[in-house]
Design a protein around this motif. Structure first.
Motif, PDB file in Angstrom:
ATOM      1  N   LYS A 100      12.011  -2.942   4.383  1.00 53.10           N
ATOM      2  CA  LYS A 100      12.288  -3.350   2.614  1.00 53.10           C
ATOM      3  C   LYS A 100      11.237  -4.131   2.181  1.00 53.10           C
ATOM      4  CE  LYS A 100      16.928  -4.422   0.675  1.00 53.10           C
ATOM      5  NZ  LYS A 100      17.586  -5.311   0.809  1.00 53.10           N
ATOM      6  N   ALA A 101      11.345  -5.274   2.904  1.00 52.75           N
ATOM      7  CA  ALA A 101      10.377  -6.725   2.143  1.00 52.75           C
ATOM      8  C   ALA A 101       9.573  -5.786   1.844  1.00 52.75           C
ATOM      9  CB  ALA A 101      10.712  -7.603   3.646  1.00 52.75           C
ATOM     10  N   THR A 102       8.854  -4.184   3.225  1.00 54.81           N
ATOM     11  CA  THR A 102       7.342  -4.662   2.420  1.00 54.81           C
ATOM     12  C   THR A 102       7.066  -3.447   1.642  1.00 54.81           C
ATOM     13  OG1 THR A 102       7.096  -3.199   5.097  1.00 54.81           O
ATOM     14  CG2 THR A 102       6.272  -5.172   5.136  1.00 54.81           C
ATOM     15  N   GLY A 103       8.297  -2.339   1.122  1.00 53.69           N
ATOM     16  CA  GLY A 103       7.551  -1.134   0.756  1.00 53.69           C
ATOM     17  C   GLY A 103       7.462  -0.453   1.597  1.00 53.69           C
ATOM     18  N   CYS A 104       7.639  -0.303   2.773  1.00 48.88           N
ATOM     19  CA  CYS A 104       7.342   0.536   3.891  1.00 48.88           C
ATOM     20  C   CYS A 104       8.115   1.953   4.266  1.00 48.88           C
ATOM     21  CB  CYS A 104       6.287  -0.310   4.911  1.00 48.88           C
ATOM     22  SG  CYS A 104       4.870  -0.389   4.623  1.00 48.88           S
ATOM     23  N   ASN A 105       7.750   3.540   4.636  1.00 45.89           N
ATOM     24  CA  ASN A 105       8.776   4.203   4.509  1.00 45.89           C
ATOM     25  C   ASN A 105       8.432   4.560   6.355  1.00 45.89           C
ATOM     26  OD1 ASN A 105       5.999   5.615   4.995  1.00 45.89           O
ATOM     27  ND2 ASN A 105       7.267   6.886   3.577  1.00 45.89           N
ATOM     28  N   ASN A 266       6.785  24.397  15.705  1.00 50.38           N
ATOM     29  CA  ASN A 266       6.896  24.282  14.161  1.00 50.38           C
ATOM     30  C   ASN A 266       5.445  23.952  13.609  1.00 50.38           C
ATOM     31  OD1 ASN A 266       8.767  22.996  15.541  1.00 50.38           O
ATOM     32  ND2 ASN A 266       9.240  22.605  13.000  1.00 50.38           N
ATOM     33  N   SER A 267       5.199  25.267  12.591  1.00 53.63           N
ATOM     34  CA  SER A 267       3.975  24.213  11.518  1.00 53.63           C
ATOM     35  C   SER A 267       4.690  22.806  10.941  1.00 53.63           C
ATOM     36  CB  SER A 267       4.098  25.252  10.837  1.00 53.63           C
ATOM     37  OG  SER A 267       3.093  24.773  10.214  1.00 53.63           O
ATOM     38  N   TYR A 268       4.177  21.405  11.006  1.00 51.24           N
ATOM     39  CA  TYR A 268       4.370  20.473  10.615  1.00 51.24           C
ATOM     40  C   TYR A 268       3.514  19.960  10.340  1.00 51.24           C
ATOM     41  CZ  TYR A 268       6.564  15.779  10.139  1.00 51.24           C
ATOM     42  OH  TYR A 268       6.534  14.589  10.614  1.00 51.24           O
ATOM     43  N   THR A 269       3.412  19.050   9.051  1.00 50.13           N
ATOM     44  CA  THR A 269       2.234  18.217   8.739  1.00 50.13           C
ATOM     45  C   THR A 269       3.232  16.342   8.570  1.00 50.13           C
ATOM     46  OG1 THR A 269       1.171  20.046   7.631  1.00 50.13           O
ATOM     47  CG2 THR A 269       0.719  17.619   7.024  1.00 50.13           C
ATOM     48  N   ALA A 270       2.330  16.111   9.057  1.00 48.21           N
ATOM     49  CA  ALA A 270       3.097  14.552   8.796  1.00 48.21           C
ATOM     50  C   ALA A 270       2.791  13.767   7.715  1.00 48.21           C
ATOM     51  CB  ALA A 270       2.937  13.666  10.048  1.00 48.21           C
ATOM     52  N   SER A 271       3.534  13.146   6.869  1.00 47.04           N
ATOM     53  CA  SER A 271       3.450  12.831   5.786  1.00 47.04           C
ATOM     54  C   SER A 271       2.519  10.917   5.791  1.00 47.04           C
ATOM     55  CB  SER A 271       4.406  12.136   4.385  1.00 47.04           C
ATOM     56  OG  SER A 271       5.208  13.662   4.070  1.00 47.04           O
ATOM     57  N   ALA A 272       1.251  10.851   5.540  1.00 51.90           N
ATOM     58  CA  ALA A 272       0.884   9.226   5.262  1.00 51.90           C
ATOM     59  C   ALA A 272       2.063   8.458   5.082  1.00 51.90           C
ATOM     60  CB  ALA A 272      -0.304   8.947   4.299  1.00 51.90           C
ATOM     61  N   PRO A 273       2.507   7.136   6.478  1.00 52.63           N
ATOM     62  CA  PRO A 273       2.740   5.955   5.906  1.00 52.63           C
ATOM     63  C   PRO A 273       2.578   5.830   4.476  1.00 52.63           C
ATOM     64  CG  PRO A 273       1.822   5.805   8.067  1.00 52.63           C
ATOM     65  CD  PRO A 273       1.260   6.764   7.026  1.00 52.63           C
ATOM     66  N   VAL A 274       3.607   5.328   3.626  1.00 54.42           N
ATOM     67  CA  VAL A 274       3.287   4.577   2.284  1.00 54.42           C
ATOM     68  C   VAL A 274       4.603   2.717   2.302  1.00 54.42           C
ATOM     69  CG1 VAL A 274       4.054   5.188  -0.295  1.00 54.42           C
ATOM     70  CG2 VAL A 274       2.851   7.013   1.558  1.00 54.42           C
ATOM     71  N   CYS A 275       3.375   2.557   1.679  1.00 53.76           N
ATOM     72  CA  CYS A 275       4.254   1.348   1.201  1.00 53.76           C
ATOM     73  C   CYS A 275       3.855   0.792  -0.407  1.00 53.76           C
ATOM     74  CB  CYS A 275       3.490   0.169   2.653  1.00 53.76           C
ATOM     75  SG  CYS A 275       3.234   0.067   3.696  1.00 53.76           S
ATOM     76  N   THR A 291       8.058  -7.231 -13.430  1.00 55.27           N
ATOM     77  CA  THR A 291       7.501  -7.082 -12.365  1.00 55.27           C
ATOM     78  C   THR A 291       7.135  -5.348 -12.271  1.00 55.27           C
ATOM     79  OG1 THR A 291       7.927  -8.954 -11.566  1.00 55.27           O
ATOM     80  CG2 THR A 291       7.121  -6.910  -9.367  1.00 55.27           C
ATOM     81  N   SER A 292       6.117  -4.871 -11.570  1.00 56.16           N
ATOM     82  CA  SER A 292       6.226  -2.963 -11.281  1.00 56.16           C
ATOM     83  C   SER A 292       5.611  -2.663  -9.732  1.00 56.16           C
ATOM     84  CB  SER A 292       5.051  -2.309 -12.827  1.00 56.16           C
ATOM     85  OG  SER A 292       4.022  -3.124 -12.370  1.00 56.16           O
ATOM     86  N   SER A 293       5.864  -1.807  -9.332  1.00 54.83           N
ATOM     87  CA  SER A 293       5.300  -1.526  -8.100  1.00 54.83           C
ATOM     88  C   SER A 293       4.031  -0.547  -8.227  1.00 54.83           C
ATOM     89  CB  SER A 293       6.571  -0.559  -7.391  1.00 54.83           C
ATOM     90  OG  SER A 293       7.087  -2.166  -7.288  1.00 54.83           O
ATOM     91  N   SER A 294       3.749  -0.765  -6.991  1.00 57.23           N
ATOM     92  CA  SER A 294       2.172   0.527  -7.481  1.00 57.23           C
ATOM     93  C   SER A 294       1.997   1.068  -5.825  1.00 57.23           C
ATOM     94  CB  SER A 294       0.940  -0.209  -7.783  1.00 57.23           C
ATOM     95  OG  SER A 294       0.708  -1.033  -6.605  1.00 57.23           O
ATOM     96  N   VAL A 295       2.065   2.047  -5.967  1.00 57.31           N
ATOM     97  CA  VAL A 295       1.968   2.896  -4.214  1.00 57.31           C
ATOM     98  C   VAL A 295       0.347   2.996  -4.275  1.00 57.31           C
ATOM     99  CG1 VAL A 295       2.600   5.121  -3.269  1.00 57.31           C
ATOM    100  CG2 VAL A 295       4.037   3.816  -4.972  1.00 57.31           C
ATOM    101  N   SER A 296       0.056   2.480  -3.193  1.00 61.75           N
ATOM    102  CA  SER A 296      -0.807   2.299  -1.924  1.00 61.75           C
ATOM    103  C   SER A 296      -1.063   3.256  -0.749  1.00 61.75           C
ATOM    104  CB  SER A 296      -1.431   1.374  -1.974  1.00 61.75           C
ATOM    105  OG  SER A 296      -0.528   0.869  -1.074  1.00 61.75           O
ATOM    106  N   THR A 297      -1.817   4.434  -0.731  1.00 62.71           N
ATOM    107  CA  THR A 297      -1.689   5.138   0.126  1.00 62.71           C
ATOM    108  C   THR A 297      -2.942   5.552   1.115  1.00 62.71           C
ATOM    109  OG1 THR A 297      -3.216   7.321  -0.582  1.00 62.71           O
ATOM    110  CG2 THR A 297      -0.125   6.835  -0.665  1.00 62.71           C
TER     111      THR A 297
END
Length: 297
Positions: A100-105, A266-275, A291-297
Motif C-alpha cells: 500500500k505504501a509503495t503502490g506495488c502489487n 497449465n499455460s500461464y504468463t505471469a505479469s510484471a510487478p507494478v508499482c 497529485t497524480s500517479s504514474s505507473v512504471s513497469t
C-alpha cells in the motif's frame, strides 16, 4: 514475456524470497522448488536463477540475506509454534502495508517444509494457525510415510505415503488455500540408510507424480537439494524426455522432474510487478496542488 521466480534466503528456521525470472505459476501444477545453500561444492546461486527448470529456490544455511525478500519459509526445526504464528500473521500485515505504501502489487509467499508424519509435531499447529501459501512435506528420511514406501508397496493404497492425509488436513484452518508439493530427494545422498534409498529414479518419480497430480491441492515438486540434483545422477541418461529426446549427460534431476510436471502444467504468463510512483504537479493559476500517479513497469 516476463514471469517470476521466487528466490529464498534462509536461516535455520526461515527462508526469505526475492523475485527473478522463470515460470512459477501460483495456481499451477508444474512448479519445481530446489533447495540451495547446503553444500560447499555447489555452483553459484546465480547459475540457478535463470534456469527454466527451476521456479522456486529456497536458500538454506547461510548467515546473511543476499537479496530483497518477497516471501518466507518455515521448516520443522521450529519449536515455538505460537510465536511463529504471531510472527507470520504480523508479516502478512506488513506485506500488505508495504504494498500500500509503495503502490506495488508484489506477491509475497509463506511456505513450510514439515516432516511427512501427519500431524507434524513441530509445524502442524503453525500451518493451521497461520496462512501458508505452499506446504511441501519432506517425503523422505521418514520410512513410514516416504515416497519410497509408496514405490516399494507397488503404489498400493495401504502404503504409508500420506499426501492425501496432508491434503485433507489442509482443507480447514488458516492454510486451507495452500498448495501442496511432494518433497523428494534430488539424488542419492548422505550416509543415512533412508537417505540412500529414498531417492526415486525418473520412472518412479513419473509414476508418483502421475498418481497425485490430479489432486486438487497438488502444485508441484520440491527437491532437496541442488547439489545432489545437479548432474550427479548418472542413471538419468537411461531415460528420455516426454518428447522422446534423449536426456543429455549434463542434465540435472530437476530438469527431468520439470519435464515430468509439464504433462500437468497449465499455460500461464505471469505479469510484471507494478508499482505506482506518486508525482506532484502545481498549476500557477490555482492555489492548490494536484497529485497524480504514474505507473512504471
Amino acid at each position: 514475456m516476463f514471469s517470476t521466480k521466487s528466490l529464498a534466503a534462509a536461516t535455520a528456521a526461515f527462508a526469505l524470497f526475492t523475485s527473478s525470472t522463470a515460470d512459477y505459476n501460483p495456481a499451477g501444477k508444474g512448479n519445481t522448488a530446489v533447495y540451495w545453500g547446503a553444500g560447499g561444492s555447489q555452483k553459484a546461486l546465480t547459475s540457478y536463477c535463470y534456469d527454466q527448470s527451476i521456479d522456486i529456490i529456497p536458500v538454506g544455511f547461510i548467515n546473511s540475506f543476499p537479496a530483497q525478500a518477497n516471501g518466507l519459509q518455515s521448516n520443522s526445526m521450529a519449536d515455538n509454534q505460537a510465536g511463529y504464528i504471531t510472527a507470520i500473521n504480523q508479516l502478512r500485515i506488513l506485506f500488505a502495508e508495504h504494498n500500500k505504501a509503495t503502490g506495488c502489487n508484489k506477491q509475497y509467499l509463506i511456505t513450510g517444509a514439515p516432516q511427512c508424519p501427519f500431524p507434524d509435531a513441530q509445524m502442524s499447529d503453525m500451518i493451521n494457525g497461520a496462512q501458508f501459501d505452499i506446504v511441501w512435506p519432506q517425503f523422505y528420511n521418514n520410512p513410514a510415510c516416504s515416497a519410497r514406501n509408496w514405490v516399494t508397496n507397488n503404489n498400493a493404497g495401504t502404503s504409508g505415503f500420506n499426501f492425501n492425509k496432508w491434503q485433507t488436513g489442509l482443507a480447514t484452518g488458516a492454510s486451507k488455500d495452500a498448495q501442496l508439493y511432494i518433497g523428494l530427494l534430488g539424488g542419492p545422498q548422505g550416509t543415512s540408510a533412508t537417505y540412500l534409498t529414498d531417492y526415486l529414479n525418473p520412472t518412479e518419480a513419473k509414476n508418483l507424480i502421475g498418481a497425485y497430480a490430479g489432486q486438487s491441492k497438488f502444485g508441484g515438486v520440491m527437491l532437496w537439494d541442488a547439489v545432489s540434483s545437479d548432474g550427479s545422477v548418472a542413471s538419468l541418461t537411461a531415460y528420455t524426455y516426454r518428447n522422446g529426446s534423449a536426456i543429455p549427460a549434463s542434465a540435472a534431476y530437476y530438469d527431468v522432474v520439470k519435464d515430468l510436471l509439464g504433462a500437468y502444467a497449465n499455460s500461464y504468463t505471469a505479469s510484471a510487478p507494478v508499482c505506482t510512483t506518486p508525482t506532484s504537479s502545481t498549476s500557477s493559476s490555482t492555489s492548490t496542488s494536484s497529485t497524480s500517479s504514474s505507473v512504471s513497469t
